[in-house]
Enzyme design. Structure first.
Site, mmCIF file in Angstrom:
data_model
loop_
_atom_site.group_PDB
_atom_site.id
_atom_site.type_symbol
_atom_site.label_atom_id
_atom_site.label_comp_id
_atom_site.label_asym_id
_atom_site.label_seq_id
_atom_site.Cartn_x
_atom_site.Cartn_y
_atom_site.Cartn_z
ATOM 1 N N ALA A 56 39.579 35.037 28.292
ATOM 2 C CA ALA A 56 39.262 36.441 28.595
ATOM 3 C C ALA A 56 38.773 36.602 30.026
ATOM 4 O O ALA A 56 37.849 35.914 30.464
ATOM 5 C CB ALA A 56 38.192 36.956 27.623
ATOM 6 N N LYS A 94 52.077 42.520 36.999
ATOM 7 C CA LYS A 94 52.227 41.249 37.721
ATOM 8 C C LYS A 94 53.636 41.150 38.299
ATOM 9 O O LYS A 94 54.580 41.767 37.805
ATOM 10 C CB LYS A 94 51.946 40.071 36.784
ATOM 11 N N LYS A 100 36.338 34.040 39.534
ATOM 12 C CA LYS A 100 36.771 32.884 38.736
ATOM 13 C C LYS A 100 36.089 31.614 39.250
ATOM 14 O O LYS A 100 35.722 30.734 38.466
ATOM 15 C CB LYS A 100 38.293 32.720 38.789
ATOM 16 N N TYR A 109 38.774 38.662 42.755
ATOM 17 C CA TYR A 109 39.203 37.981 41.518
ATOM 18 C C TYR A 109 38.930 36.483 41.614
ATOM 19 O O TYR A 109 38.258 35.902 40.750
ATOM 20 C CB TYR A 109 40.699 38.237 41.252
ATOM 21 N N THR A 158 41.991 29.206 37.390
ATOM 22 C CA THR A 158 43.152 29.442 38.239
ATOM 23 C C THR A 158 43.124 28.570 39.499
ATOM 24 O O THR A 158 42.045 28.207 39.983
ATOM 25 C CB THR A 158 43.169 30.938 38.643
ATOM 26 N N ASP A 159 44.294 28.313 40.055
ATOM 27 C CA ASP A 159 44.368 27.587 41.336
ATOM 28 C C ASP A 159 43.868 28.455 42.497
ATOM 29 O O ASP A 159 43.617 27.950 43.586
ATOM 30 C CB ASP A 159 45.807 27.110 41.604
ATOM 31 N N GLU A 160 43.741 29.771 42.254
ATOM 32 C CA GLU A 160 43.333 30.666 43.358
ATOM 33 C C GLU A 160 41.916 30.390 43.849
ATOM 34 O O GLU A 160 41.549 30.816 44.939
ATOM 35 C CB GLU A 160 43.430 32.138 42.931
ATOM 36 N N ILE A 182 32.995 39.811 25.695
ATOM 37 C CA ILE A 182 32.342 38.542 26.050
ATOM 38 C C ILE A 182 31.037 38.739 26.823
ATOM 39 O O ILE A 182 30.260 37.795 26.964
ATOM 40 C CB ILE A 182 33.284 37.580 26.836
#
Ligand code: NAD
Ligand code: DAU
Length: 329
Positions: free
Chosen positions: A80, A188, A153, A149, A122-124, A60
């Site tokens: 991705a 994970k 995001k 991370y 993500t909720d993060e 990408i």
């Protein structure tokens, strides 16, 4: 309809491709993936001969490869990414490259070819909530990412929405909580616990284990994305979560030990993750009220099914586990 799924060889992407081909058998699905350590075409063995499925190996971050793939598709569903928080602490640069630059490159292609773009996030990005509160993340929550991370995001979310505002690219965003289910990499937490127990090893709990995640079954996530693609409003963010009511990592480990019939002495506390977010919880009322989505209510059943899946599918995870454990040495 022709759909380009980026990251389709990963955990959620492969589940999404299977879901889409099942529920929309006339659509064409193209899986665009560079096959990093996290990409496994084996996860799609059951659909590889479906004439409506195809795979393109591509990165990408490469505009030429991306333009070629996007040129005649109707929708991009963008999964991705580099996704493992522990890896982002060890090597942040690749997270910025794939998650920020990769998303920008895809958005440029969507702009050029006027393609509908769904960004899976993500909720993060919202940071951490306090324990023992009723606070939840929603589309109105301020961004406050804590790991490389989640910061990458967050950057990708802002770019996606900026391409909507500035260039009119028809973008939607979903910010989802922790997924579990088949074909998740053993690095994970949930599959790491399960496969460690299968191997006669202990469950490793970071810090005091009083960390809370909002667990949801991967198929529920696929359904949420489907609804946003079919009925969501462009320019909007939808937060997506589960129904586990603040279950801690320790409590989750205890549930898994119960499924295995093993004692709690199989829990081992290890060094904590730096910058470890204490609690995530998601308010999913917007996607519920606007699009009729809700998570399934049978968490314990789904958990047991997931354990049984890993017990039956060692062919899929054995090689992956050897590689994923190497980052912890
Ligand atoms: P994963 O790590 O299992 O898979 C990622 C996939 O992306 C792999 O197939 C990998 O080869 C591919 N990829 C990575 N970099 C690439 C690049 N530069 N070019 C092309 N392909 C590349 O990820 P996942 O857990 O399935 O997560 C998918 C998406 O959902 C991510 O964007 C993640 O941030 C988001 N998300 C994940 C969760 C979760 O609980 N796993 C929750 C919410 C949101
Ligand atoms: O919230 C959504 C996010 O969920 C996604 O955006 C990420 O891509 C995904 O990896 C996940 O992030 P987490 O950091 O929450 O997931 P992880 O499985 O790494 O860890 C879950 C919890 O378990 C977290 O509190 C750390 C803890 N943990 C993790 C591992 C791997 C342990 O206690 N022991 C472990 O061995």
């Amino acid at each position: 309809m022709k759909i380009l799924v980026t990251g389709g060889a990963g955990f959620i992407g492969s589940n999404f491709i299977r879901y889409w081909l099942k529920h929309h058998p006339k659509d064409k699905v193209i899986n665009f993936d560079s096959l990093t350590y996290a990409g496994h075409l084996e996860s799609l063995k059951d659909v590889e001969n479906n004439p409506n499925y195809s795979f393109v190996k591509g990165d990408i971050t490469n505009q030429e490869e991306v333009n070629k793939a996007v040129k005649d598709v109707d929708i991009i569903v963008h999964f991705a990414a580099e996704t493992h928080v522990d890896r982002s602490i060890l090597d942040p640069l690749v997270f910025v490259k794939s998650n920020v630059i990769g998303t920008q490159v895809l958005l440029e292609a969507a702009r050029k070819f006027k393609t509908r773009f769904h960004h899976v996030s993500t909720d993060e990005v919202f940071g951490a909530l306090e324990l023992n509160t009723k606070d939840k993340f929603s589309h109105n929550t301020k961004y406050q990412p804590n790991s490389p991370y989640s910061a990458s995001k967050a950057g990708s979310d802002h770019l996606a929405l900026a391409y909507y505002t500035t260039f009119g690219v028809p973008v939607t965003v979903t910010n989802c909580s922790n997924n579990f289910g088949p074909f998740q990499d053993t690095e994970k937490f949930m599959p790491r616990m399960i496969t460690n127990l299968i191997d006669g090893r202990n469950i490793l709990i970071y810090g005091d284990g009083k960390y809370v995640r909002d667990w949801m079954y991967v198929e529920d996530h696929c359904h949420a994305i489907e609804l946003v693609l079919l009925k969501g409003r462009v320019g909007e963010t939808y937060t997506v979560g589960g129904l586990t009511e603040d279950i801690s990592n320790l409590e989750l480990a205890q549930k898994i030990l119960k499924i295995f019939g093993l004692p709690e002495s199989r829990i081992e506390f290890v060094k904590d993750r730096p910058g470890h977010d204490r609690r995530y919880a998601v308010d999913w009322s917007k996607i519920h009220d606007e699009l009729g989505w809700e998570p399934s209510k049978n968490f314990d059943e789904r958990l047991e099914e997931t354990v049984r899946w890993y017990q039956k599918n060692e062919w899929w995870w054995r090689g992956i586990k050897e590689k994923s454990e190497s980052i912890y040495k």
